[in-house]
Design a protein around this motif. Structure first.
Motif, mmCIF file in Angstrom:
data_model
loop_
_atom_site.group_PDB
_atom_site.id
_atom_site.type_symbol
_atom_site.label_atom_id
_atom_site.label_comp_id
_atom_site.label_asym_id
_atom_site.label_seq_id
_atom_site.Cartn_x
_atom_site.Cartn_y
_atom_site.Cartn_z
ATOM 1 N N GLY A 4 1.401 4.357 -2.604
ATOM 2 C CA GLY A 4 0.864 5.383 -2.919
ATOM 3 C C GLY A 4 2.209 6.451 -3.107
ATOM 4 O O GLY A 4 2.270 7.319 -3.932
ATOM 5 N N GLY A 50 -1.021 12.872 -0.999
ATOM 6 C CA GLY A 50 -1.712 12.030 -0.225
ATOM 7 C C GLY A 50 -1.571 10.850 -0.103
ATOM 8 O O GLY A 50 -1.512 9.883 -1.279
ATOM 9 N N GLU A 51 -2.450 10.087 0.490
ATOM 10 C CA GLU A 51 -3.165 8.818 0.018
ATOM 11 C C GLU A 51 -3.697 8.677 -0.301
ATOM 12 O O GLU A 51 -4.064 6.977 -0.828
ATOM 13 C CB GLU A 51 -3.842 7.829 1.734
ATOM 14 C CG GLU A 51 -2.664 8.217 2.700
ATOM 15 C CD GLU A 51 -1.909 7.292 4.124
ATOM 16 O OE1 GLU A 51 -2.638 6.159 3.697
ATOM 17 O OE2 GLU A 51 -1.242 7.079 4.145
ATOM 18 N N LYS A 52 -4.442 9.543 -1.094
ATOM 19 C CA LYS A 52 -5.640 8.742 -2.508
ATOM 20 C C LYS A 52 -5.145 8.258 -3.612
ATOM 21 O O LYS A 52 -3.448 8.849 -4.253
ATOM 22 C CB LYS A 52 -5.679 9.833 -3.185
ATOM 23 C CG LYS A 52 -6.823 10.786 -1.895
ATOM 24 C CD LYS A 52 -8.331 11.680 -2.273
ATOM 25 C CE LYS A 52 -8.373 11.898 -0.863
ATOM 26 N NZ LYS A 52 -10.086 12.103 -1.229
ATOM 27 N N ASN A 70 2.067 9.353 -6.146
ATOM 28 C CA ASN A 70 1.727 10.202 -5.670
ATOM 29 C C ASN A 70 3.054 10.996 -7.386
ATOM 30 O O ASN A 70 2.856 12.207 -7.767
ATOM 31 C CB ASN A 70 2.373 10.141 -4.429
ATOM 32 C CG ASN A 70 1.340 10.408 -3.536
ATOM 33 O OD1 ASN A 70 0.488 10.160 -3.471
ATOM 34 N ND2 ASN A 70 1.805 10.137 -1.988
ATOM 35 N N LYS A 75 0.835 -1.222 0.313
ATOM 36 C CA LYS A 75 -0.609 -0.315 -0.130
ATOM 37 C C LYS A 75 0.624 1.302 0.216
ATOM 38 O O LYS A 75 0.810 1.983 -0.673
ATOM 39 C CB LYS A 75 -0.947 0.000 0.902
ATOM 40 C CG LYS A 75 -2.068 -0.695 0.623
ATOM 41 C CD LYS A 75 -2.989 -1.029 2.740
ATOM 42 C CE LYS A 75 -3.999 -1.531 2.391
ATOM 43 N NZ LYS A 75 -4.922 -1.932 3.590
ATOM 44 N N LYS A 76 1.606 0.822 0.569
ATOM 45 C CA LYS A 76 2.859 1.969 0.959
ATOM 46 C C LYS A 76 3.193 2.431 -0.548
ATOM 47 O O LYS A 76 4.018 3.627 -1.350
ATOM 48 C CB LYS A 76 3.704 2.317 1.735
ATOM 49 C CG LYS A 76 2.772 2.627 3.199
ATOM 50 C CD LYS A 76 3.757 2.970 4.780
ATOM 51 C CE LYS A 76 2.917 2.952 6.032
ATOM 52 N NZ LYS A 76 3.779 2.312 7.177
#
Length: 154
Positions: A32, A43-45, A36, A28-29
């Protein structure tokens, strides 16, 4: 049971750690960081394309045939999803490595250490298999030679 068994330390069963939650957090990170940088999200979107691929990856991790003893996805021999998704997933994982090292250095180092241990285990397993094959071949040659020598003596 021997006389000294009660004085000797008991052998512990090796712990089987559930690595799936940590693997999910890492992925997930990583998604992200990638989204980005490449799709200009904040952000996390995540963008819709990355969100769809992430959902697929999470579903496949839950259905992993290895269960809780699963290896790291990029070192796994059995790919869980198709070639297109697999190549896209690997592209995301490799291209976001610098960003992950800057934003999550400890997580990145732990992931690298785990991948190195998987590589080491595979090399050792291949070495043992090669040694077994060589020993079998040598044993077969010795048997054939002994059989041949036995025929010559008669």
């Amino acid at each position: 049971m021997g006389i000294f068994d009660r004085f000797l330390p008991k052998k512990k069963q090796p712990e089987v750690k559930n690595t799936i939650p940590q693997e999910k957090a890492n992925i997930k990170k990583t998604f992200g960081v990638y989204c980005n940088k490449h799709h200009s999200t904040k952000g996390e979107k995540l963008c819709p394309k990355c969100t769809a691929l992430l959902a697929t990856v999470m579903t496949k991790i839950n259905r992993c045939p290895y269960g809780i003893t699963k290896p790291i996805c990029d070192r796994c021999e059995q790919q869980c999803f198709g070639k297109a998704q697999s190549s896209e997933f690997m592209k995301i994982m490799t291209s976001s490595s610098k960003g992950m090292f800057l934003k999550h250095p400890m997580m990145t180092m732990k992931h690298k250490m785990a991948s190195l241990s998987v590589d080491y285990a595979k090399r050792e397993q291949e070495k043992r298999q090669a040694e077994k094959a060589a020993a079998k071949k040598k044993n077969a040659e010795e048997k054939a030679k002994a059989k041949e020598d036995g025929k010559k003596e008669k």
